[in-house]
Design an enzyme around this catalytic site. Structure first.
Site, PDB file in Angstrom:
ATOM      1  N   ALA A 256     -31.964 -21.472  47.057  1.00 24.44           N
ATOM      2  CA  ALA A 256     -31.284 -20.946  45.923  1.00 24.44           C
ATOM      3  C   ALA A 256     -30.441 -19.845  46.373  1.00 24.44           C
ATOM      4  CB  ALA A 256     -32.242 -20.208  44.914  1.00 24.44           C
TER       5      ALA A 256
ATOM      6  N   ARG B  91     -25.585 -28.604  41.941  1.00 25.20           N
ATOM      7  CA  ARG B  91     -26.802 -28.482  41.805  1.00 25.20           C
ATOM      8  C   ARG B  91     -27.136 -27.582  40.449  1.00 25.20           C
ATOM      9  NH1 ARG B  91     -31.053 -27.935  46.673  1.00 25.20           N
ATOM     10  NH2 ARG B  91     -32.097 -29.062  44.846  1.00 25.20           N
TER      11      ARG B  91
ATOM     12  N   GLN C 115     -39.940 -29.513  52.431  1.00 30.05           N
ATOM     13  CA  GLN C 115     -39.225 -28.605  52.748  1.00 30.05           C
ATOM     14  C   GLN C 115     -40.142 -27.801  53.526  1.00 30.05           C
ATOM     15  OE1 GLN C 115     -38.540 -29.894  49.992  1.00 30.05           O
ATOM     16  NE2 GLN C 115     -36.918 -29.245  48.844  1.00 30.05           N
TER      17      GLN C 115
ATOM     18  N   ASP D 129     -36.015 -20.497  42.132  1.00 36.07           N
ATOM     19  CA  ASP D 129     -34.895 -20.941  42.160  1.00 36.07           C
ATOM     20  C   ASP D 129     -33.975 -20.368  40.882  1.00 36.07           C
ATOM     21  OD1 ASP D 129     -36.158 -23.249  43.506  1.00 36.07           O
ATOM     22  OD2 ASP D 129     -34.035 -23.225  44.018  1.00 36.07           O
TER      23      ASP D 129
ATOM     24  N   ASN E 292     -39.205 -22.884  40.303  1.00 35.59           N
ATOM     25  CA  ASN E 292     -39.550 -23.339  41.721  1.00 35.59           C
ATOM     26  C   ASN E 292     -39.844 -24.515  42.073  1.00 35.59           C
ATOM     27  OD1 ASN E 292     -39.126 -21.980  44.522  1.00 35.59           O
ATOM     28  ND2 ASN E 292     -41.346 -22.416  44.725  1.00 35.59           N
ATOM     29  N   LYS E 293     -39.598 -24.855  43.316  1.00 36.33           N
ATOM     30  CA  LYS E 293     -39.806 -26.504  43.821  1.00 36.33           C
ATOM     31  C   LYS E 293     -41.173 -26.926  43.002  1.00 36.33           C
ATOM     32  CE  LYS E 293     -37.869 -28.103  45.908  1.00 36.33           C
ATOM     33  NZ  LYS E 293     -36.573 -29.082  45.156  1.00 36.33           N
TER      34      LYS E 293
HETATM   35  O1  MRU Z   1     -34.485 -28.092  46.483  1.00 35.92           O
HETATM   36  P1  MRU Z   1     -34.362 -26.878  47.288  1.00 35.92           P
HETATM   37  O2  MRU Z   1     -35.017 -27.273  48.644  1.00 35.92           O
HETATM   38  O3  MRU Z   1     -33.281 -26.170  47.440  1.00 35.92           O
HETATM   39  O4  MRU Z   1     -35.302 -25.995  46.644  1.00 35.92           O
HETATM   40  C1  MRU Z   1     -35.773 -24.589  47.087  1.00 35.92           C
HETATM   41  C2  MRU Z   1     -36.967 -24.051  46.581  1.00 35.92           C
HETATM   42  O5  MRU Z   1     -37.426 -24.533  45.419  1.00 35.92           O
HETATM   43  C3  MRU Z   1     -37.139 -22.557  47.039  1.00 35.92           C
HETATM   44  O6  MRU Z   1     -38.692 -22.273  46.882  1.00 35.92           O
HETATM   45  C4  MRU Z   1     -36.324 -21.391  46.340  1.00 35.92           C
HETATM   46  O7  MRU Z   1     -34.978 -21.801  46.516  1.00 35.92           O
HETATM   47  C5  MRU Z   1     -36.447 -20.148  46.732  1.00 35.92           C
HETATM   48  S1  MRU Z   1     -35.561 -19.986  48.265  1.00 35.92           S
HETATM   49  C6  MRU Z   1     -35.626 -18.508  48.992  1.00 35.92           C
END
Ligand code: MRU
Length: 362
Positions: free
Chosen positions: A55, A90, A202, A242, A252-253
């Site tokens: 994010a 996004r 990730q 996010d 979050n993810k």
């Molecule tokens: O889809 P992504 O890889 O952009 O998702 C990232 C996440 O969910 C992270 O945990 C979140 O952005 C926090 S980043 C400091």
């Protein structure tokens, strides 16, 4: 933070001063390659196709996207177009909308001839502020690890994290991983359980970062976390976000919610690291957050490195089966122990966030 022993940021101004370099995360952890983004469309594609992700980094990169676009067309129409193109990349990370709004508020009142230079300065400031915010999250969050270290005695503090909320996901330091870097710097023994984080894995980015810094860690399949918690092998969970609602619900993810449920069942503290730029003050309830549905191929195929060392992509789901790929979930505030912000640690509630951000909460 460190890339092959050199101090770098995840986004840097190129020597030409009009384009930026980003570390191509689609190639990590197998190949270290910096990408130059010199046009609005390069920036939009890098965000949409996740060459950069996380994010805060999405926000910082979008800010530079505006600056790059202003060099080509600083008119009002040019600003509107650049904002629309980047906003469409996004949907879930609120930092994108935040950064675009911040750029607009600086640029819109200026004459077009003044916009390009002002935009470059503003984007650089967004990056510096992001790094400072993350460093402050590290300073506040390390207190939790220090306290856990006292309880742990001789053994390391075992922290579980999901996805990548390290420096690759920000400009520098990271959010969830910043307290871990601080603890490591202080000499507190830490061991990180790194969730693999299917479908895009990730967690492998997190593992790569931790290798660069020499932080002990173990990659686990996403399904292993609950078992490790039941066996008393996790002291603390820290994840990123996010978008966090004004009431403290943490988007979050995908998979974060399941980890929070398991942590709750096992009475393990579960924190999110939340920079102020990730709080959506306009959103009160989880259902209001748009959840990105990504391409089914991310689930259908697994990417990695073949035995010949070359990049490889393997199909794992038969194409007669349907596939769904929601990219985020929301952990309700009742499952959060607290939110680690750059201003301190808040309770996951409207009141808790209101104490730290009185000027923003209503
Ligand atoms: O889809 P992504 O890889 O952009 O998702 C990232 C996440 O969910 C992270 O945990 C979140 O952005 C926090 S980043 C400091």
């Amino acid at each position: 933070m460190k890339v092959e022993g050199r101090w770098r940021r995840a986004i840097e101004l190129h020597d030409d001063r009009v384009s930026v370099l980003v570390l191509d995360q689609a190639r990590l952890p197998y190949e270290i390659k910096w990408m130059r983004l010199a046009e609005l469309e390069h920036v939009a594609r890098a965000i949409r196709d996740m060459h950069i992700r996380g994010a805060p980094l999405i926000g910082a990169t979008a800010a530079y996207g505006i600056a790059i676009a202003m060099r080509a067309d600083p008119s009002d129409a040019g600003l509107d177009h650049a904002e629309a193109v980047l906003a469409a990349t996004r949907p879930t990370a609120i930092n994108l909308r935040w950064a675009l709004g911040a750029m607009r508020s600086i640029l819109a009142p200026l004459a077009p001839s003044a916009r390009s230079e002002a935009a470059m300065k503003a984007a650089a400031k967004i990056c510096d502020d992001d790094a400072a915010q993350c460093e402050a999250i590290g300073r506040h969050g390390v207190e939790l690890i220090r306290a856990a270290a006292k309880r742990a005695g001789d053994r390391p503090v075992r922290v579980l994290t999901h996805c990548n909320a390290g420096w690759l996901a920000t400009v520098d330091w990271g959010t969830a991983i910043a307290p871990i870097y601080k603890a490591h710097e202080e000499g507190i023994p830490v061991h990180v359980w790194v969730d693999e984080t299917r479908p895009r894995n990730q967690g492998l980015l997190t593992a790569w970062e931790l290798v660069q810094h020499g932080v002990p860690h173990t990659v686990i399949a996403d399904n292993a976390g609950g078992h490790l918690m039941q066996r008393g092998e996790v002291d603390l969970c820290i994840v990123g976000t996010d978008r966090t609602t004004r009431n403290g619900d943490v988007c979050n993810k995908i998979g974060t919610y399941l980890k929070a449920l398991a942590a709750h069942d096992n009475r393990i503290p579960f924190y999110a690291a939340v920079p102020g730029t990730s709080i959506d003050w306009t959103v009160g309830e989880p259902e209001e957050i748009p959840i990105e549905e990504r391409n089914a191929d991310e689930v259908r195929f697994v990417s990695g490195r073949g035995s010949d060392g070359m990049p490889a992509r393997v199909e794992i789901v038969g194409n007669a089966s349907a596939v769904a790929n929601p990219a985020f979930d929301v952990t309700p505030r009742r499952l959060m122990t607290g939110l680690i912000t750059e201003r301190g640690i808040a309770r996951a509630s409207r009141e808790g966030l209101g104490i730290l951000y009185p000027e923003l909460s209503t």
